[in-house]
Scaffold this motif. Structure first.
Motif, PDB file in Angstrom:
ATOM      1  N   GLN A  11       0.826  -1.205   0.000  1.00  0.00           N
ATOM      2  CA  GLN A  11       0.000   0.000   0.000  1.00  0.00           C
ATOM      3  C   GLN A  11       0.867   1.266   0.000  1.00  0.00           C
ATOM      4  OE1 GLN A  11      -0.375  -2.508   2.270  1.00  0.00           O
ATOM      5  NE2 GLN A  11      -2.191  -3.477   1.389  1.00  0.00           N
ATOM      6  N   GLU A  12       1.962   1.257   0.750  1.00  0.00           N
ATOM      7  CA  GLU A  12       2.870   2.402   0.780  1.00  0.00           C
ATOM      8  C   GLU A  12       3.575   2.580  -0.554  1.00  0.00           C
ATOM      9  OE1 GLU A  12       4.373   2.659   5.390  1.00  0.00           O
ATOM     10  OE2 GLU A  12       5.148   1.021   4.146  1.00  0.00           O
ATOM     11  N   LEU A  13       3.931   1.482  -1.190  1.00  0.00           N
ATOM     12  CA  LEU A  13       4.646   1.538  -2.466  1.00  0.00           C
ATOM     13  C   LEU A  13       3.826   2.264  -3.529  1.00  0.00           C
ATOM     14  CD1 LEU A  13       7.211   0.784  -3.926  1.00  0.00           C
ATOM     15  CD2 LEU A  13       6.185  -1.413  -4.506  1.00  0.00           C
ATOM     16  N   GLU A  14       2.512   2.092  -3.486  1.00  0.00           N
ATOM     17  CA  GLU A  14       1.634   2.752  -4.461  1.00  0.00           C
ATOM     18  C   GLU A  14       1.682   4.271  -4.325  1.00  0.00           C
ATOM     19  OE1 GLU A  14      -2.218   1.044  -3.853  1.00  0.00           O
ATOM     20  OE2 GLU A  14      -1.581  -0.948  -4.531  1.00  0.00           O
ATOM     21  N   LYS A  15       2.020   4.777  -3.135  1.00  0.00           N
ATOM     22  CA  LYS A  15       2.055   6.218  -2.875  1.00  0.00           C
ATOM     23  C   LYS A  15       3.486   6.757  -2.776  1.00  0.00           C
ATOM     24  CE  LYS A  15      -1.904   5.480   0.091  1.00  0.00           C
ATOM     25  NZ  LYS A  15      -2.309   5.481   1.494  1.00  0.00           N
ATOM     26  N   ALA A  16       4.466   5.902  -2.938  1.00  0.00           N
ATOM     27  CA  ALA A  16       5.862   6.277  -2.694  1.00  0.00           C
ATOM     28  C   ALA A  16       6.420   7.185  -3.787  1.00  0.00           C
ATOM     29  CB  ALA A  16       6.727   5.024  -2.591  1.00  0.00           C
ATOM     30  N   THR A  17       7.371   8.005  -3.394  1.00  0.00           N
ATOM     31  CA  THR A  17       8.172   8.780  -4.330  1.00  0.00           C
ATOM     32  C   THR A  17       9.576   8.206  -4.296  1.00  0.00           C
ATOM     33  OG1 THR A  17       6.880  10.787  -3.958  1.00  0.00           O
ATOM     34  CG2 THR A  17       9.092  11.070  -4.859  1.00  0.00           C
ATOM     35  N   ILE A  18      10.091   7.855  -5.458  1.00  0.00           N
ATOM     36  CA  ILE A  18      11.440   7.309  -5.571  1.00  0.00           C
ATOM     37  C   ILE A  18      12.387   8.483  -5.813  1.00  0.00           C
ATOM     38  CG2 ILE A  18      12.955   5.737  -6.832  1.00  0.00           C
ATOM     39  CD1 ILE A  18      10.553   4.374  -5.374  1.00  0.00           C
ATOM     40  N   SER A  19      13.447   8.548  -5.032  1.00  0.00           N
ATOM     41  CA  SER A  19      14.403   9.640  -5.134  1.00  0.00           C
ATOM     42  C   SER A  19      15.817   9.072  -5.161  1.00  0.00           C
ATOM     43  CB  SER A  19      14.233  10.574  -3.933  1.00  0.00           C
ATOM     44  OG  SER A  19      15.238  11.551  -3.923  1.00  0.00           O
ATOM     45  N   LEU A  20      16.583   9.479  -6.159  1.00  0.00           N
ATOM     46  CA  LEU A  20      17.994   9.102  -6.263  1.00  0.00           C
ATOM     47  C   LEU A  20      18.818  10.378  -6.273  1.00  0.00           C
ATOM     48  CD1 LEU A  20      17.825   6.481  -9.157  1.00  0.00           C
ATOM     49  CD2 LEU A  20      17.994   6.008  -6.719  1.00  0.00           C
ATOM     50  N   THR A  21      19.921  10.379  -5.539  1.00  0.00           N
ATOM     51  CA  THR A  21      20.823  11.520  -5.549  1.00  0.00           C
ATOM     52  C   THR A  21      22.177  11.059  -6.062  1.00  0.00           C
ATOM     53  OG1 THR A  21      19.675  12.536  -3.682  1.00  0.00           O
ATOM     54  CG2 THR A  21      21.887  13.344  -4.171  1.00  0.00           C
ATOM     55  N   PHE A  22      22.606  11.659  -7.155  1.00  0.00           N
ATOM     56  CA  PHE A  22      23.920  11.392  -7.722  1.00  0.00           C
ATOM     57  C   PHE A  22      24.868  12.431  -7.150  1.00  0.00           C
ATOM     58  CE2 PHE A  22      20.724   9.857 -10.584  1.00  0.00           C
ATOM     59  CZ  PHE A  22      21.190   8.617 -10.951  1.00  0.00           C
ATOM     60  N   ILE A  23      25.995  11.966  -6.608  1.00  0.00           N
ATOM     61  CA  ILE A  23      26.881  12.888  -5.893  1.00  0.00           C
ATOM     62  C   ILE A  23      28.229  13.039  -6.591  1.00  0.00           C
ATOM     63  CG2 ILE A  23      25.717  12.386  -3.709  1.00  0.00           C
ATOM     64  CD1 ILE A  23      28.203  10.798  -2.860  1.00  0.00           C
ATOM     65  N   SER A  24      28.833  14.196  -6.359  1.00  0.00           N
ATOM     66  CA  SER A  24      30.178  14.465  -6.865  1.00  0.00           C
ATOM     67  C   SER A  24      31.201  13.840  -5.922  1.00  0.00           C
ATOM     68  CB  SER A  24      30.412  15.972  -6.968  1.00  0.00           C
ATOM     69  OG  SER A  24      30.425  16.562  -5.677  1.00  0.00           O
ATOM     70  N   GLN A  25      32.442  13.864  -6.342  1.00  0.00           N
ATOM     71  CA  GLN A  25      33.537  13.375  -5.501  1.00  0.00           C
ATOM     72  C   GLN A  25      33.644  14.256  -4.258  1.00  0.00           C
ATOM     73  OE1 GLN A  25      35.467  10.660  -6.168  1.00  0.00           O
ATOM     74  NE2 GLN A  25      36.514  10.927  -4.243  1.00  0.00           N
ATOM     75  N   PRO A  26      33.611  13.670  -3.052  1.00  0.00           N
ATOM     76  CA  PRO A  26      33.748  14.486  -1.832  1.00  0.00           C
ATOM     77  C   PRO A  26      35.109  15.173  -1.757  1.00  0.00           C
ATOM     78  CG  PRO A  26      32.870  12.315  -1.316  1.00  0.00           C
ATOM     79  CD  PRO A  26      33.335  12.272  -2.750  1.00  0.00           C
ATOM     80  N   GLU A  27      35.096  16.381  -1.185  1.00  0.00           N
ATOM     81  CA  GLU A  27      36.319  17.148  -0.971  1.00  0.00           C
ATOM     82  C   GLU A  27      36.362  17.616   0.469  1.00  0.00           C
ATOM     83  OE1 GLU A  27      36.381  20.353  -3.760  1.00  0.00           O
ATOM     84  OE2 GLU A  27      36.384  19.028  -5.501  1.00  0.00           O
ATOM     85  N   ARG A  28      37.543  17.707   1.017  1.00  0.00           N
ATOM     86  CA  ARG A  28      37.694  18.148   2.406  1.00  0.00           C
ATOM     87  C   ARG A  28      37.198  19.587   2.560  1.00  0.00           C
ATOM     88  NH1 ARG A  28      42.953  18.102   6.328  1.00  0.00           N
ATOM     89  NH2 ARG A  28      41.755  18.475   8.204  1.00  0.00           N
ATOM     90  N   ALA A  29      36.413  19.816   3.606  1.00  0.00           N
ATOM     91  CA  ALA A  29      35.922  21.166   3.913  1.00  0.00           C
ATOM     92  C   ALA A  29      36.930  21.831   4.828  1.00  0.00           C
ATOM     93  CB  ALA A  29      34.549  21.086   4.583  1.00  0.00           C
ATOM     94  N   PHE A  30      37.660  22.790   4.311  1.00  0.00           N
ATOM     95  CA  PHE A  30      38.703  23.447   5.103  1.00  0.00           C
ATOM     96  C   PHE A  30      38.157  24.592   5.951  1.00  0.00           C
ATOM     97  CE2 PHE A  30      41.184  21.334   1.793  1.00  0.00           C
ATOM     98  CZ  PHE A  30      42.150  20.729   2.562  1.00  0.00           C
ATOM     99  N   ALA A  31      36.954  25.080   5.621  1.00  0.00           N
ATOM    100  CA  ALA A  31      36.349  26.161   6.394  1.00  0.00           C
ATOM    101  C   ALA A  31      34.832  25.975   6.411  1.00  0.00           C
ATOM    102  CB  ALA A  31      36.695  27.519   5.791  1.00  0.00           C
ATOM    103  N   LEU A  32      34.229  26.145   7.582  1.00  0.00           N
ATOM    104  CA  LEU A  32      32.775  26.018   7.689  1.00  0.00           C
ATOM    105  C   LEU A  32      32.065  27.037   6.810  1.00  0.00           C
ATOM    106  CD1 LEU A  32      32.281  25.439  11.525  1.00  0.00           C
ATOM    107  CD2 LEU A  32      32.323  23.745   9.680  1.00  0.00           C
TER     108      LEU A  32
END
Length: 107
Positions: A11-32
């Motif tokens: 029943q939930e599947l009939e109402k579900a939204t499928i979401s995929l997120t394609f991500i870039s290569q992670p990089e170190r965050a040197f500053a907030l």
């Protein structure tokens, strides 16, 4: 098979939204100040003294915006998700950022 959630019912599947997120290569965050909520996803890694990974967590770029969090709240929630105290991100953790492209489709 994610033990944080019960399996989806038919029943939930009939109402579900499928979401995929394609991500870039992670990089170190040197500053907030370089982290843009809604644009950047954030990875938190805490390492042991021997270099092994002690704790880790990730939020996709859309999570803080969806939840209405500011950066301080996002980092506190990311810490808690990794099993650390709210301010755990401040103690020997590395933050990485990435960008994501989300595709959604209603079932």
């Amino acid at each position: 098979k994610d033990n944080r959630f019960a399996p989806i019912t038919e029943q939930e599947l009939e109402k579900a939204t499928i979401s995929l997120t394609f991500i870039s290569q992670p990089e170190r965050a040197f500053a907030l100040s370089n982290i843009e909520l809604g644009k950047h996803g954030i990875i938190l890694n805490k390492y042991k003294q021997d270099g092994g990974l002690e704790a880790s967590s990730v939020f996709l770029p859309q999570v803080p915006k969806t939840m209405g969090w500011d950066l301080a709240t996002t980092l506190a929630e990311l810490s808690k998700k990794a099993g650390l105290p709210d301010n755990g991100w401040q103690d020997g953790c590395e933050l990485q950022t990435f960008e994501g492209y989300e595709l959604k489709e209603d079932a």
